[in-house]
Design an enzyme around this catalytic site. Structure first.
Site, PDB file in Angstrom:
ATOM      1  N   GLU A 173       0.851  -1.191   0.000  1.00 55.56           N
ATOM      2  CA  GLU A 173       0.000   0.000   0.000  1.00 55.56           C
ATOM      3  C   GLU A 173       0.885   1.238   0.000  1.00 55.56           C
ATOM      4  O   GLU A 173       1.678   1.448   0.924  1.00 55.56           O
ATOM      5  CB  GLU A 173      -0.908   0.027   1.224  1.00 55.56           C
ATOM      6  CG  GLU A 173      -1.796   1.266   1.259  1.00 55.56           C
ATOM      7  CD  GLU A 173      -2.514   1.425   2.578  1.00 55.56           C
ATOM      8  OE1 GLU A 173      -3.439   2.268   2.650  1.00 55.56           O
ATOM      9  OE2 GLU A 173      -2.155   0.718   3.556  1.00 55.56           O
ATOM     10  N   GLN A 184      10.367  19.098 -10.098  1.00 53.44           N
ATOM     11  CA  GLN A 184       9.237  18.476 -10.771  1.00 53.44           C
ATOM     12  C   GLN A 184       9.273  18.770 -12.273  1.00 53.44           C
ATOM     13  O   GLN A 184      10.064  19.565 -12.751  1.00 53.44           O
ATOM     14  CB  GLN A 184       7.925  18.962 -10.143  1.00 53.44           C
ATOM     15  CG  GLN A 184       7.735  18.498  -8.705  1.00 53.44           C
ATOM     16  CD  GLN A 184       6.428  18.965  -8.102  1.00 53.44           C
ATOM     17  OE1 GLN A 184       5.609  19.584  -8.767  1.00 53.44           O
ATOM     18  NE2 GLN A 184       6.230  18.681  -6.817  1.00 53.44           N
ATOM     19  N   VAL A 185       8.375  18.102 -13.011  1.00 50.77           N
ATOM     20  CA  VAL A 185       8.237  18.237 -14.465  1.00 50.77           C
ATOM     21  C   VAL A 185       9.549  17.869 -15.171  1.00 50.77           C
ATOM     22  O   VAL A 185       9.916  18.478 -16.177  1.00 50.77           O
ATOM     23  CB  VAL A 185       7.787  19.664 -14.862  1.00 50.77           C
ATOM     24  CG1 VAL A 185       7.191  19.651 -16.261  1.00 50.77           C
ATOM     25  CG2 VAL A 185       6.760  20.205 -13.883  1.00 50.77           C
ATOM     26  N   GLY A 187      10.290  14.321 -15.265  1.00 41.27           N
ATOM     27  CA  GLY A 187      10.159  12.887 -15.463  1.00 41.27           C
ATOM     28  C   GLY A 187      10.556  12.058 -14.261  1.00 41.27           C
ATOM     29  O   GLY A 187      10.531  10.819 -14.313  1.00 41.27           O
ATOM     30  N   ALA A 217      -4.318  13.424  -7.617  1.00 40.91           N
ATOM     31  CA  ALA A 217      -3.291  12.407  -7.874  1.00 40.91           C
ATOM     32  C   ALA A 217      -3.769  11.295  -8.790  1.00 40.91           C
ATOM     33  O   ALA A 217      -2.950  10.487  -9.244  1.00 40.91           O
ATOM     34  CB  ALA A 217      -2.807  11.812  -6.556  1.00 40.91           C
ATOM     35  N   VAL A 218      -5.071  11.234  -9.059  1.00 45.47           N
ATOM     36  CA  VAL A 218      -5.596  10.137  -9.890  1.00 45.47           C
ATOM     37  C   VAL A 218      -4.927  10.129 -11.258  1.00 45.47           C
ATOM     38  O   VAL A 218      -4.541   9.075 -11.782  1.00 45.47           O
ATOM     39  CB  VAL A 218      -7.129  10.259 -10.025  1.00 45.47           C
ATOM     40  CG1 VAL A 218      -7.644   9.317 -11.109  1.00 45.47           C
ATOM     41  CG2 VAL A 218      -7.803   9.942  -8.702  1.00 45.47           C
ATOM     42  N   GLY A 219      -4.770  11.310 -11.870  1.00 44.15           N
ATOM     43  CA  GLY A 219      -4.160  11.375 -13.198  1.00 44.15           C
ATOM     44  C   GLY A 219      -2.738  10.851 -13.210  1.00 44.15           C
ATOM     45  O   GLY A 219      -2.342  10.125 -14.137  1.00 44.15           O
TER      46      GLY A 219
END
Length: 467
Positions: A173, A184-185, A187, A217-219
């Site tokens: 989990e 960030q951004v 990779g 965060a789903v995407g």
């Protein structure tokens, strides 16, 4: 891996094999999943330290490195890696150069691991401001949790993932996943998840990842191979993970024979194998020389003439035969200069009709934006956006050559491209977009009344070429 063992700084992809743990007495897993086999202690690290003497036998490495076949330049370009593989390969190169590294860490009292865990705790606290800091500290430092830390060359932690591995149930989990804001951004998120999957697969022997993702965060998780459909048996995970209101439970299946840190190479090998299979069934990879017919006519100054389809290189080899030619619809053209008489569409009549049609279009009030080529001064980026420009003055030049528009379809194709280019470059609410629609409607009406198609046998009439 047992608590207290030194985690490997780097490891290789291994084939799925079993970690054998033998003990002098049986143990209990957290969650009371049932009595274990006598004399064998299943490797679960969530009930505290193992309570019996044991021997840990690591898996055997079995890397299969095959040299990449050398391809011609044209083939290499055609099979060039996609955006995902290119980004992963760039990060793999940075790993090889030592610019970044990934470390599997756990709270086993090792000073270096504790430093990494504190760095992860700081990043999670900063990137997840709505999460209580005490909760983050408790989970990151929990001896039952595992973390994968993303490190810069100087050892600074810039990101990581923390998960709890339920070894007996075969899943983990994910609790936290974050990369520091100024990194960030790039990779790193994808590479970090792939490294975590590989550690979980090869060290913890997990086959599934579960996590509760919020709407933001789903995407990200979907891009990493997580789905909302849970295929893991409910009895294997229910009661082991905590339900969160407002979160979406997502699952990722980790195949035991897939090395997630070398996905670009796996994709490349699969593409080569698929391409080789296609070559056995098709000649689509054969590149034939272009037609020299029109260039030779242009150099000699002779009038342009049609090329027989069977003279085009590769047509016969593709299985084409003359019997495949379907006769086109027969039609007559209405010439206004002859009092509106309908004439058979001979070459001479076609040229006269096209001149008549072009003059009609140029004479319409709505045609003023299309009469001349678009000036760069008016639209500096026009020719960067529109790769195949056309205008009425260009069509007039082609018509004057008496060798370009040898069929009505070629002429109407240029007219269609005129309208499509305008609609592609301009927004729907602009005057140019609206004029293109109106002018196209008028051209279609004109063609419907001036191109008369003969009826087919049985009385069924062929529809006119309205574009």
């Amino acid at each position: 891996m047992a608590d207290g063992e030194e985690p490997p700084a780097k490891r290789q992809c291994v084939e799925q094999s079993h970690v054998e743990v033998t003990a002098s007495q049986p143990g209990q897993n957290e969650g009371a999943v049932g009595q274990q086999n006598a004399g064998t202690l299943q490797a679960t690290l969530h009930g505290g330290p193992l309570q019996a003497p044991f021997e840990l036998r690591p898996p055997q490495s079995s890397i299969c490195e095959q040299p990449a076949p050398r391809l011609p330049a044209r083939e290499a370009e055609r099979l060039a890696p996609g955006a995902y593989s290119q980004r992963e390969e760039a990060l793999i190169k940075r790993e090889q150069d030592g610019d970044i590294s990934f470390r599997y860490v756990l709270n086993n009292d090792d000073p270096q691991n504790l430093i990494h865990l504190v760095g992860l705790k700081n990043i999670f606290s900063k990137q997840l401001p709505n999460m209580p800091r005490e909760y983050i500290v408790r989970l990151v430092m929990d001896r039952r949790h595992r973390s994968v830390a993303l490190l810069k060359r100087n050892g600074t932690v810039i990101g990581g993932i923390t998960y709890r591995a339920f070894h007996a149930q075969g899943f983990g989990e994910i609790a936290f996943c974050a990369v520091t804001s100024h990194e960030q951004v790039k990779g790193y998120g994808t590479r970090l998840m792939n490294q975590s999957k590989e550690f979980a697969r090869s060290i913890d022997r997990l086959t599934h990842f579960l996590t509760y993702a919020d709407n933001n965060a789903v995407g990200y998780f979907e891009k990493q191979g997580f789905t909302r459909e849970i295929t893991l048996e409910r009895e294997r995970w229910q009661g082991y993970i905590k339900d969160y209101d407002g979160g979406t439970l997502m699952e990722c299946v980790m195949h035991p024979r897939v090395c997630f840190t070398t996905l670009p190479e796996m994709v490349r090998v699969q593409r080569l194998a698929l391409d080789a299979r296609i070559r056995e069934l098709s000649n689509s990879h054969v590149v034939r020389p272009g037609l020299a017919h029109f260039a030779e006519l242009g150099n000699s100054g002779a009038a342009r003439s049609a090329v027989a389809i069977w003279d085009i290189p590769g047509v016969r080899e593709a299985g084409w035969t003359a019997e495949m030619v379907q006769p086109g619809p027969r039609f007559r053209l209405v010439l206004e200069e002859e009092g509106g008489a309908a004439r058979e569409a001979s070459a001479e009549v076609l040229r006269a009709f096209l001149r008549q049609l072009l003059e009609y279009v140029k004479g319409l009030e709505e045609s003023w934006p299309f009469r001349e080529r678009v000036a760069v001064e008016d639209a500096p980026d026009y020719y960067d956006v529109i790769k195949d420009p056309i205008s009425l003055d260009v069509m007039e030049e082609r018509l004057a050559s008496a060798s370009f528009y040898i069929t009505l379809d070629i002429f109407t194709a240029d007219l269609r491209r005129l309208f499509e280019n305008c609609r592609f470059y301009n927004a729907p609410d602009t005057i140019y977009y609206k004029l293109a629609n109106k002018l196209e409607s008028q051209v279609n009406t004109y063609l419907s009344s001036h191109v008369l198609f003969e009826e087919k046998e049985g009385g069924a009439g062929a529809a006119p070429h309205q574009r």
